[in-house]
Design a protein around this motif. Structure first.
Motif, PDB file in Angstrom:
ATOM      1  N   HIS A   1       0.868  -1.181   0.000  1.00  0.00           N
ATOM      2  CA  HIS A   1       0.000   0.000   0.000  1.00  0.00           C
ATOM      3  C   HIS A   1       0.903   1.229   0.000  1.00  0.00           C
ATOM      4  N   GLY A   2       0.363   2.323  -0.516  1.00  0.00           N
ATOM      5  CA  GLY A   2       1.162   3.526  -0.684  1.00  0.00           C
ATOM      6  C   GLY A   2       1.054   4.039  -2.106  1.00  0.00           C
ATOM      7  N   TYR A   3       1.967   4.960  -2.475  1.00  0.00           N
ATOM      8  CA  TYR A   3       1.898   5.623  -3.776  1.00  0.00           C
ATOM      9  C   TYR A   3       1.868   4.632  -4.935  1.00  0.00           C
ATOM     10  N   HIS A   4       2.868   3.719  -4.941  1.00  0.00           N
ATOM     11  CA  HIS A   4       3.017   2.832  -6.096  1.00  0.00           C
ATOM     12  C   HIS A   4       1.781   1.965  -6.278  1.00  0.00           C
ATOM     13  N   SER A   5       1.301   1.379  -5.188  1.00  0.00           N
ATOM     14  CA  SER A   5       0.111   0.540  -5.263  1.00  0.00           C
ATOM     15  C   SER A   5      -1.114   1.348  -5.685  1.00  0.00           C
ATOM     16  N   ALA A   6      -1.227   2.563  -5.178  1.00  0.00           N
ATOM     17  CA  ALA A   6      -2.364   3.414  -5.533  1.00  0.00           C
ATOM     18  C   ALA A   6      -2.364   3.752  -7.022  1.00  0.00           C
ATOM     19  N   MET A   7      -1.176   3.953  -7.597  1.00  0.00           N
ATOM     20  CA  MET A   7      -1.115   4.275  -9.020  1.00  0.00           C
ATOM     21  C   MET A   7      -1.489   3.078  -9.882  1.00  0.00           C
ATOM     22  N   VAL A   8      -1.097   1.857  -9.454  1.00  0.00           N
ATOM     23  CA  VAL A   8      -1.521   0.666 -10.187  1.00  0.00           C
ATOM     24  C   VAL A   8      -3.041   0.525 -10.112  1.00  0.00           C
ATOM     25  N   ALA A   9      -3.607   0.797  -8.947  1.00  0.00           N
ATOM     26  CA  ALA A   9      -5.062   0.758  -8.802  1.00  0.00           C
ATOM     27  C   ALA A   9      -5.727   1.787  -9.713  1.00  0.00           C
ATOM     28  N   ALA A  10      -5.135   2.975  -9.808  1.00  0.00           N
ATOM     29  CA  ALA A  10      -5.688   4.020 -10.675  1.00  0.00           C
ATOM     30  C   ALA A  10      -5.665   3.600 -12.134  1.00  0.00           C
ATOM     31  N   MET A  11      -4.548   2.984 -12.555  1.00  0.00           N
ATOM     32  CA  MET A  11      -4.453   2.532 -13.935  1.00  0.00           C
ATOM     33  C   MET A  11      -5.415   1.377 -14.202  1.00  0.00           C
ATOM     34  N   THR A  12      -5.666   0.569 -13.191  1.00  0.00           N
ATOM     35  CA  THR A  12      -6.629  -0.523 -13.338  1.00  0.00           C
ATOM     36  C   THR A  12      -8.017   0.029 -13.627  1.00  0.00           C
ATOM     37  N   LYS A  13      -8.404   1.070 -12.895  1.00  0.00           N
ATOM     38  CA  LYS A  13      -9.716   1.684 -13.146  1.00  0.00           C
ATOM     39  C   LYS A  13      -9.791   2.225 -14.574  1.00  0.00           C
ATOM     40  N   SER A  14      -8.750   2.926 -14.991  1.00  0.00           N
ATOM     41  CA  SER A  14      -8.725   3.479 -16.337  1.00  0.00           C
ATOM     42  C   SER A  14      -8.861   2.372 -17.373  1.00  0.00           C
ATOM     43  N   CYS A  15      -8.138   1.281 -17.151  1.00  0.00           N
ATOM     44  CA  CYS A  15      -8.199   0.141 -18.065  1.00  0.00           C
ATOM     45  C   CYS A  15      -9.600  -0.457 -18.111  1.00  0.00           C
ATOM     46  N   LEU A  16     -10.211  -0.643 -16.944  1.00  0.00           N
ATOM     47  CA  LEU A  16     -11.553  -1.222 -16.882  1.00  0.00           C
ATOM     48  C   LEU A  16     -12.567  -0.371 -17.631  1.00  0.00           C
ATOM     49  N   GLN A  17     -12.532   0.935 -17.378  1.00  0.00           N
ATOM     50  CA  GLN A  17     -13.505   1.829 -17.997  1.00  0.00           C
ATOM     51  C   GLN A  17     -13.375   1.819 -19.525  1.00  0.00           C
ATOM     52  N   THR A  18     -12.156   1.643 -20.003  1.00  0.00           N
ATOM     53  CA  THR A  18     -11.940   1.563 -21.448  1.00  0.00           C
ATOM     54  C   THR A  18     -12.356   0.212 -21.996  1.00  0.00           C
ATOM     55  N   GLN A  19     -11.941  -0.859 -21.325  1.00  0.00           N
ATOM     56  CA  GLN A  19     -12.172  -2.211 -21.832  1.00  0.00           C
ATOM     57  C   GLN A  19     -13.649  -2.547 -21.945  1.00  0.00           C
ATOM     58  N   ILE A  20     -14.461  -2.156 -20.968  1.00  0.00           N
ATOM     59  CA  ILE A  20     -15.873  -2.559 -20.996  1.00  0.00           C
ATOM     60  C   ILE A  20     -16.641  -1.886 -22.126  1.00  0.00           C
ATOM     61  N   ARG A  21     -16.081  -0.835 -22.692  1.00  0.00           N
ATOM     62  CA  ARG A  21     -16.751  -0.187 -23.826  1.00  0.00           C
ATOM     63  C   ARG A  21     -16.649  -1.043 -25.082  1.00  0.00           C
ATOM     64  N   PHE A  22     -15.660  -1.913 -25.117  1.00  0.00           N
ATOM     65  CA  PHE A  22     -15.412  -2.705 -26.321  1.00  0.00           C
ATOM     66  C   PHE A  22     -15.711  -4.191 -26.108  1.00  0.00           C
ATOM     67  N   ASP A  23     -15.346  -4.712 -24.965  1.00  0.00           N
ATOM     68  CA  ASP A  23     -15.618  -6.120 -24.671  1.00  0.00           C
ATOM     69  C   ASP A  23     -15.550  -6.297 -23.154  1.00  0.00           C
ATOM     70  N   ALA A  24     -16.704  -6.472 -22.532  1.00  0.00           N
ATOM     71  CA  ALA A  24     -16.770  -6.585 -21.075  1.00  0.00           C
ATOM     72  C   ALA A  24     -16.735  -8.022 -20.593  1.00  0.00           C
ATOM     73  N   SER A  25     -16.488  -8.977 -21.503  1.00  0.00           N
ATOM     74  CA  SER A  25     -16.484 -10.382 -21.113  1.00  0.00           C
ATOM     75  C   SER A  25     -15.409 -10.655 -20.071  1.00  0.00           C
ATOM     76  N   VAL A  26     -15.626 -11.681 -19.264  1.00  0.00           N
ATOM     77  CA  VAL A  26     -14.698 -11.992 -18.184  1.00  0.00           C
ATOM     78  C   VAL A  26     -13.279 -12.251 -18.694  1.00  0.00           C
ATOM     79  N   PRO A  27     -13.063 -13.118 -19.696  1.00  0.00           N
ATOM     80  CA  PRO A  27     -11.685 -13.367 -20.152  1.00  0.00           C
ATOM     81  C   PRO A  27     -10.987 -12.116 -20.681  1.00  0.00           C
ATOM     82  N   GLU A  28     -11.703 -11.289 -21.458  1.00  0.00           N
ATOM     83  CA  GLU A  28     -11.064 -10.115 -22.052  1.00  0.00           C
ATOM     84  C   GLU A  28     -10.733  -9.058 -21.007  1.00  0.00           C
ATOM     85  N   VAL A  29     -11.590  -8.879 -20.029  1.00  0.00           N
ATOM     86  CA  VAL A  29     -11.291  -7.923 -18.961  1.00  0.00           C
ATOM     87  C   VAL A  29     -10.090  -8.389 -18.147  1.00  0.00           C
ATOM     88  N   MET A  30     -10.029  -9.675 -17.837  1.00  0.00           N
ATOM     89  CA  MET A  30      -8.898 -10.198 -17.067  1.00  0.00           C
ATOM     90  C   MET A  30      -7.590 -10.059 -17.849  1.00  0.00           C
TER      91      MET A  30
END
Length: 399
Positions: free
Chosen positions: A212-241
Motif C-alpha cells: 500500500h502507498g503511492y506505487h500501489s495506488a497508481m496501479v489501482a488508478a491505472m486498473t480503473k482506467s483500463c476497466l472503464q476503457t475495456q468494458i466499452r469494447f468487450d466486457a467479457s470476463v476473459p477479455e477484462v482479465m
C-alpha cells in the motif's frame, strides 16, 4: 506549427508515447493539437473542469496551490493534467506559464480511443504518474516549500484513490449493494468498482495490489482506467482479465502483482466470474432456495488463476469464466484479506471462520446492515489496534 516529422520525434521522446510504433504515433499526431500561450498566462485554474492533458513542447510553467507556487517545470515532453483522464474531478491546482510556452493538447475522448487501439499507451500513462511520484519525493526545496509539496502530494494521491471508488451503490432490478474501503495509510492499493454493462448486466471488480502507498495506488488508478476503457469494447470476463493483466505486467517498472476478482451478474440468473489469487468470494443461498437455516448453503467461489503480474511460464494466462446460478435472496460477499487477517492487541487474527459465521447469522439483513455488522465486529476484535493492511468489503444481495 511543428512539421509532422518533428512532431513525431517529439512524441517518441515523451514518457507517454515512447513505446508506440510509428503507425500509432502518426495517429497520435492527428489528435495532438498545438496550442501556445504568452508569458504569465493561465493554462487552467484549480477547480476548472479537467478534460484533457498537455505535453510541454517549449517554455516553462509553474504549479500553484492555494496561491503558493510549489513547483516549476521546463522539461520538454512534461505531461500536465493527466489525472483528469482518470477521474472526472475538477483540477486540483493552477498552472501558469512563466514565459511564452507551447503545448500539444489531447482531449479525454481522443486519448481513450487511442488507448483502446494501443494498450501500450496505458503503460506510458503509468510511467508518467510513477515518474511524478518519484520526482516529487526527490525535490529539494526550502523547509516550508518541501512541507507544502509533501502534503500536497499526499492529498492528491488520496484524492486520486478516493475518486476510484463508485460514488453510488448498485441500484438494479436484480441486485443491490453496499461497499466500503479503508486504506491502511493515507493511500492504499485496494480498489473496487461497479460497472453497468450494455446488455443490462452489472459487473463488480475488486482488486488488491501488493503493498500500500503511492506505487500501489497508481496501479489501482491505472486498473480503473483500463476497466472503464475495456468494458466499452468487450466486457467479457476473459477479455477484462487479460486487459488487467497487461496493466500490471507491462506498466510496473518494479515487480508488483495484484489479486483480483471480476464478476458479471446477468439478469437471467447467471453469475459469471474469474478469481485471480484473491480470497474466495462467498455466495450464501437464501433459505427459500434450500439453504440450511443455521449455516446456509454456502458456495465459496475460489481462485482459478495466479495473481495478475505473476506467471510461472512465458505463455500468457488463458483466462476463462466460471458460471453459477443466482436466486432472489442470495447474498454475495467480496472482501480483501485486510479483514480476515486483522489482528487484535493479543496478536490474534480475526479469521475466516469468524467472518463466515457472522455473515451467516446476519444474511437476512440488507447489504448496508450486513456491512455495518461486519465492520462493527471487526472493530470490536481489533480493539483500536492499528490496521496493517487495506480493508475492502462489497456486500451484494440478489432481488
Amino acid at each position: 506549427m511543428l512539421p509532422e516529422e518533428e512532431k513525431l520525434q517529439f512524441l517518441q521522446k515523451t514518457e507517454l508515447f515512447a513505446e508506440l510504433p510509428q503507425t500509432e504515433l502518426k495517429a497520435i499526431c492527428h489528435i495532438a493539437n498545438e496550442v501556445a500561450y504568452p508569458a504569465y498566462s493561465t493554462l487552467f485554474e484549480e477547480g476548472d473542469e479537467g478534460d484533457s492533458l498537455y505535453l510541454l513542447v517549449d517554455g516553462e510553467v509553474s504549479i500553484i496551490k492555494a496561491g503558493t507556487e510549489v513547483l516549476f517545470f521546463n522539461e520538454k515532453g512534461y505531461c500536465l493534467g493527466e489525472i483528469a483522464l482518470i477521474d472526472n474531478k475538477p483540477r486540483s491546482a493552477t498552472v501558469k506559464t512563466v514565459k511564452p510556452t507551447q503545448f500539444l493538447r489531447i482531449t479525454r475522448s481522443d486519448f481513450y480511443n487511442a488507448m483502446a487501439r494501443e494498450p501500450r499507451i496505458g503503460s506510458g500513462m503509468f510511467r508518467v504518474l510513477n515518474d511524478k511520484i518519484r520526482r516529487d519525493l526527490e525535490i529539494q526545496m526550502s523547509a516550508i516549500r518541501k512541507e507544502i509539496a509533501q502534503e500536497e502530494s499526499m492529498r492528491l494521491a488520496a484524492e486520486v484513490q478516493k475518486s476510484l471508488f463508485p460514488n453510488k451503490e448498485i441500484a438494479h432490478p436484480c441486485v443491490s449493494s453496499a461497499g466500503y474501503c479503508r486504506p491502511a495509510n493515507s493511500v492504499g492499493g485496494d480498489y473496487y468498482d461497479y460497472l453497468e454493462l450494455a446488455d443490462n448486466s452489472v459487473a463488480i471488480f475488486l482488486g488488491d495490489v501488493m503493498g500500500h502507498g503511492y506505487h500501489s495506488a497508481m496501479v489501482a488508478a491505472m486498473t480503473k482506467s483500463c476497466l472503464q476503457t475495456q468494458i466499452r469494447f468487450d466486457a467479457s470476463v476473459p477479455e477484462v482479465m487479460k486487459a488487467i493483466t497487461r496493466v500490471t505486467e507491462e506498466d510496473a517498472q518494479a515487480f508488483i502483482y495484484m489479486t483480483c476478482c471480476y464478476l458479471i451478474i446477468h439478469p437471467d440468473n447467471r453469475l459469471e466470474f474469474a478469481n485471480a489469487g484473491h480470497p474466495q468470494m462467498l455466495l450464501y443461498r437464501a433459505e427459500q432456495n434450500g439453504a440450511n437455516s443455521e449455516n446456509g448453503d454456502l458456495l465459496e467461489l475460489q481462485s482459478s488463476f495466479l495473481p495478475v503480474g505473476i506467471s510461472m511460464t512465458d505463455t500468457p494466462t488463458q483466462y476463462y469464466s466460471t458460471e453459477v446460478k443466482w436466486y432472489p435472496g442470495d447474498l454475495l460477499v467480496l472482501y480483501s484479506d485486510g479483514i480476515t487477517e486483522a489482528f487484535n492487541p493479543n496478536s490474534e487474527m480475526y479469521g475466516f471462520d469468524r467472518f463466515k459465521a457472522l455473515i451467516s447469522q446476519k444474511r437476512h439483513l440488507s447489504p448496508e446492515e450486513i456491512k455495518a455488522e461486519i465492520l462493527s465486529d471487526l472493530q470490536a476484535h481489533q480493539q483500536d489496534e492499528s490496521t496493517n493492511d487495506d480493508i475492502t468489503l462489497v456486500v451484494a444481495k440478489f432481488l
